[in-house]
Design a protein around this motif. Structure first.
Motif, mmCIF file in Angstrom:
data_model
loop_
_atom_site.group_PDB
_atom_site.id
_atom_site.type_symbol
_atom_site.label_atom_id
_atom_site.label_comp_id
_atom_site.label_asym_id
_atom_site.label_seq_id
_atom_site.Cartn_x
_atom_site.Cartn_y
_atom_site.Cartn_z
ATOM 1 N N SER A 126 8.164 -11.986 2.008
ATOM 2 C CA SER A 126 6.874 -11.906 1.310
ATOM 3 C C SER A 126 6.198 -10.546 1.382
ATOM 4 N N LEU A 127 6.494 -9.720 2.383
ATOM 5 C CA LEU A 127 5.758 -8.485 2.608
ATOM 6 C C LEU A 127 5.965 -7.506 1.454
ATOM 7 N N ARG A 128 4.852 -7.077 0.852
ATOM 8 C CA ARG A 128 4.892 -6.153 -0.291
ATOM 9 C C ARG A 128 4.463 -4.739 0.093
ATOM 10 N N GLU A 129 3.501 -4.617 0.994
ATOM 11 C CA GLU A 129 3.034 -3.307 1.434
ATOM 12 C C GLU A 129 2.954 -3.291 2.952
ATOM 13 N N LEU A 130 3.541 -2.246 3.543
ATOM 14 C CA LEU A 130 3.556 -2.089 4.994
ATOM 15 C C LEU A 130 3.157 -0.662 5.326
ATOM 16 N N PHE A 131 2.017 -0.513 6.018
ATOM 17 C CA PHE A 131 1.522 0.796 6.424
ATOM 18 C C PHE A 131 1.685 0.940 7.934
ATOM 19 N N LEU A 132 2.581 1.854 8.354
ATOM 20 C CA LEU A 132 2.815 2.136 9.771
ATOM 21 C C LEU A 132 2.615 3.628 10.057
ATOM 22 N N LEU A 166 7.893 5.397 -0.935
ATOM 23 C CA LEU A 166 8.322 5.565 0.448
ATOM 24 C C LEU A 166 7.799 6.906 0.953
ATOM 25 N N HIS A 167 6.925 6.849 1.965
ATOM 26 C CA HIS A 167 6.320 8.066 2.515
ATOM 27 C C HIS A 167 6.898 8.352 3.895
ATOM 28 N N LEU A 168 7.514 9.538 4.026
ATOM 29 C CA LEU A 168 8.118 9.964 5.291
ATOM 30 C C LEU A 168 7.684 11.381 5.657
ATOM 31 N N GLU A 169 6.659 11.885 5.029
ATOM 32 C CA GLU A 169 6.231 13.255 5.294
ATOM 33 C C GLU A 169 5.573 13.358 6.664
ATOM 34 N N ASN A 170 5.434 14.603 7.139
ATOM 35 C CA ASN A 170 4.787 14.907 8.423
ATOM 36 C C ASN A 170 5.463 14.208 9.601
ATOM 37 N N ASN A 171 6.794 14.169 9.578
ATOM 38 C CA ASN A 171 7.588 13.760 10.725
ATOM 39 C C ASN A 171 8.394 14.983 11.189
ATOM 40 N N TYR A 172 9.572 14.739 11.751
ATOM 41 C CA TYR A 172 10.440 15.843 12.198
ATOM 42 C C TYR A 172 11.820 15.693 11.565
ATOM 43 N N ILE A 173 11.854 15.279 10.321
ATOM 44 C CA ILE A 173 13.100 14.994 9.619
ATOM 45 C C ILE A 173 13.626 16.271 8.955
ATOM 46 N N PHE A 179 5.926 -0.905 -1.074
ATOM 47 C CA PHE A 179 5.232 0.290 -0.591
ATOM 48 C C PHE A 179 5.407 0.361 0.920
ATOM 49 N N LEU A 180 5.998 1.464 1.401
ATOM 50 C CA LEU A 180 6.240 1.653 2.832
ATOM 51 C C LEU A 180 5.715 3.020 3.248
ATOM 52 N N ARG A 181 4.826 3.020 4.232
ATOM 53 C CA ARG A 181 4.276 4.261 4.784
ATOM 54 C C ARG A 181 4.766 4.443 6.214
ATOM 55 N N LEU A 182 5.505 5.522 6.431
ATOM 56 C CA LEU A 182 5.956 5.898 7.764
ATOM 57 C C LEU A 182 5.633 7.364 8.041
ATOM 58 N N ASN A 183 4.763 7.942 7.267
ATOM 59 C CA ASN A 183 4.406 9.348 7.451
ATOM 60 C C ASN A 183 3.565 9.535 8.710
ATOM 61 N N ASN A 184 3.511 10.773 9.185
ATOM 62 C CA ASN A 184 2.722 11.136 10.362
ATOM 63 C C ASN A 184 3.121 10.323 11.594
ATOM 64 N N ASN A 185 4.423 10.246 11.836
ATOM 65 C CA ASN A 185 4.961 9.690 13.063
ATOM 66 C C ASN A 185 5.804 10.771 13.741
ATOM 67 N N LYS A 186 6.799 10.359 14.542
ATOM 68 C CA LYS A 186 7.671 11.308 15.241
ATOM 69 C C LYS A 186 9.134 11.059 14.895
ATOM 70 N N ILE A 187 9.387 10.573 13.693
ATOM 71 C CA ILE A 187 10.735 10.217 13.264
ATOM 72 C C ILE A 187 11.564 11.484 13.045
#
Length: 679
Positions: free
Chosen positions: A589-595, A645-652, A615-623
């Protein structure tokens, strides 16, 4: 020849890709060839994914606002490709199903409003449907569009604008009709608009005095007289008409402009009998208007049935005698009192705005609003009230008294307001100590209640059973007991952000059995973990800005039909706080997940199993790394539903991303990888 060229080109691509993927494990190579046979376009997708860094540098950077940290400021992120879709923002808390959010305002299902005079909008099951007004063709010499109206109307008034050649002419005129979009410049002065509104009563009374039988009798009399008179005498009558004299036009002749030819001929015969009357051309101004009409104060204007005196420097409610007026706007003045007779001349008033004045409770007459038998909306925001005015009309449906100094609400405050639907009391000094538990009992129809920015330490008692939306943000609430929502079985939205709630102060039976509760906002509280015993019917859960370190296993497992929106931004989540069963019960069921804005070093487990995720937000973590099967499931051939899909501001490092990390995503323009942190 063309077929041979395409075949050679296909072999060249196949050999290039095969050489680049010799080191791929057998399982991934098998999947690669299976996808190749299914859709040859995946060869280009693999190449573009493998060279994602080069593609990003060649594409223009697009900037768009995304984040609202404190619901007021915004942060802009760099997108590696321009995204055509509109992304969801942080300040998202969907209301009851069917409601529409329009410019920050909640519109109920089936609500109708006009954002501008030419447009009418309808809220239909959560969708906003708008339609433009179609104007009928007018056949009269002069037309004007009243302020606030869309379509032009016929007028027999010649004002300065008309004499200067800025009048709109009908299709029958020899002048060329001007476009409608310039009509606001042709509006007559406010007093002329007022005259046009109140002239209707005078015209109706004049027409009633002269009945159809009298007209018929005069017509017959004129014919008999004319039959026996010589032509010379008739000519003398015409000469008398042309002699200079006093011009007087009866009220019933004011409607001649725009009439048909037969009616004009009929009136000409009548005038032949009445030799003391000159025919007055439609082009001349009408000198006299009905006596007793109201005069608007300086700074006020009239638009259809609305008198607007916004920021007009008024110090008192203007005395108006206007029975046809339904809306009065007095916002932003210096009015200090409302005497008992203030609105006696406005018996049909439906909407009254007194916000942003200096009105005090002691300066409001005890029966100031009692005579307004049709009043539906009353706004007294930003004044100096210490208690709610007494004897409000029972027709009231919306009452706003935000940003005042209300000190108490007793048992009789809302007596008789059984039709009230929306009540806003934000920004006052209300608390459980000065609000009587029986105060809300008379409000049998109340659906929308705002009590934010007050001093409540617990959920107010005695909430109406009809309540659907409850807003209690910016209070001092510390706990949610088992009896808080016992009688509110229809409640759909609860907003409790910016309070002092801890997860162990939420009673297990506080809301778990609610059948209609779909949205809860617990942002900016003191939560250290996602609360257990959440409502079974929950669809939207907002937990931003807490200190959450753990998502317990199976915490969403009991929900039906399942959680759709989960916002956990700006918390303290780490890899140890999220495991495979943390999202159990929400995979389908999950449509939007902000982490985003947490401390995650890896992609959380279970993402590839979320079949409805858009919609998945994983930006501004330490990935640092994205493994091939963390987002896309290599065992399945179906494309992912992910659109953003947001992955900016990590260490990728983009060059180190596996070619198959995003192989299930339809469009790479939905992936945001830049900028990345360097450590």
């Amino acid at each position: 020849m063309k077929f041979a060229f395409l075949f050679c080109f296909f072999l060249l691509i196949f050999q290039t890709d095969f050489g680049q993927n010799e080191e791929i494990p057998r399982k991934q190579k098998k999947m690669y060839h299976r996808r190749l046979r299914k859709n040859s376009s995946l060869n280009h997708r693999s190449k573009r994914q493998h060279g994602i860094q080069q593609t990003a540098t060649a594409t223009p950077m697009a900037r768009f606002p995304i984040v609202n940290f404190d619901y007021s400021t915004e942060e802009e992120f760099e997108s590696f490709l321009s995204l055509p879709e509109v992304e969801a923002g942080y300040n998202v808390l969907p209301g009851k199903k069917g409601h529409c959010l329009v410019k920050g305002m909640t519109m109920y299902n089936k609500a109708v409003w006009s954002p501008d005079p030419c447009t009418t909008c309808l809220c239909s099951d959560g969708r906003v449907l708008c339609d433009e007004t179609m104007c009928q063709t007018q056949t009269c010499p002069y037309m004007v569009t009243p302020e606030g109206e869309c379509c032009p109307v016929c007028t027999d008034t010649v004002n300065d604008n008309m004499l200067n050649g800025r009048t709109e002419f009908s299709g029958d005129s020899s002048e060329q009709r001007e476009p409608t979009n310039v009509l606001p410049k042709q509006l007559p002065p406010p007093q002329v608009e007022m005259d046009q509104v109140f002239r209707k009563e005078a015209l109706q009374s004049e027409e009633e005095e002269e009945s159809k039988e009298d007209r018929k009798h005069k017509k017959e009399t004129a014919r008999h007289r004319n039959q026996g008179k010589p032509h010379r005498e008739r000519g003398n009558r015409r000469e008398r008409k042309q002699r200079p004299g006093k011009i007087r036009r009866p009220a019933y002749q004011q409607q001649r402009c725009g009439r048909g030819k037969e009616e004009d001929d009929e009136e000409e015969e009548e005038e032949a009998v009445r030799g003391d009357v000159f025919q007055m051309p439609c082009q001349l101004p009408i000198p006299a208007l009905p006596r007793g009409r109201p005069r608007l104060p300086s700074g006020c204007s009239l638009s259809y049935r609305t008198i607007s005196c916004i920021h007009a420097a008024l110090t008192q409610v203007p005395p108006l005698m206007a029975p046809e007026i339904t809306s009065l706007e007095l916002m932003g003045n210096s009015i200090t009192s409302i005497p008992a007779e203030a609105f006696n001349g406005l018996p049909n008033l439906e909407r009254l705005d007194l916000s942003k004045n200096n009105i005090s409770s002691s300066a409001i007459g005890p029966k100031a609003f009692k005579l307004l038998k049709k009043l539906v909306r009353l706004n007294i925001d930003e004044n100096n009230l210490v208690h709610i005015p007494s004897e409000l009309p029972p027709t009231l449906e919306e009452l706003n008294i935000n940003e005042n100094n209300l000190q108490a609400i007793d048992e009789q405050t809302f007596s008789g307001l059984n039709q009230l639907v929306s009540l806003e009391l934000e920004g006052n000094n209300l608390s459980e100590t000065n609000v009587n538990p029986l105060a809300f009992k008379p409000l049998k129809s109340l659906s929308y209640l705002r009590l934010g920015k007050n001093k409540f330490r617990i959920i107010p008692q005695g909430l109406p059973a009809s309540i659907e939306e409850l807003h209690l943000e910016n209070n001092q609430i510390e706990e949610i007991t088992e009896i808080c929502f016992n009688h509110t079985r229809k409640i759909n939205v609860i907003v409790l952000r910016y309070n002092k709630i801890e997860e162990n102060r939420i009673a297990p039976l506080a809301w778990i059995n609610q059948e209609n509760l779909e949205s809860i906002d617990l942002s900016y509280n003191k939560l250290y973990r996602v609360p257990s015993y959440l409502p079974k019917s929950l669809l939207h859960l907002v937990l931003m800005g807490n200190q959450i370190e753990l998502i317990p296993g199976y915490v969403f497992g009991h929900m039906e039909p399942g959680l759709e929106y989960l916002y956990l931004s700006f918390n303290k989540l780490t890899d140890d706080g999220v495991d495979q069963v943390s999202f159990y019960g929400a995979y389908h069921s999950l449509r939007e997940l902000f982490l985003d804005h947490n401390g995650l070093k890896c992609i959380p487990p279970g993402i590839q199993e979320m079949k409805a995720l858009h919609f998945l937000r994983l930006n501004n973590n330490k990935i640092r790394n994205i493994l091939p099967e963390q987002i896309c499931n290599a065992e399945e051939d179906d494309d992912s539903t992910l659109e953003h899909l947001h992955l900016e501001n990590n260490y990728i490092k983009a060059r180190e991303i596996s070619p198959y990390a995003f192989s299930c995503i339809r469009s790479y323009s939905s992936i945001v990888l830049k900028p990345q942190n360097i450590k």
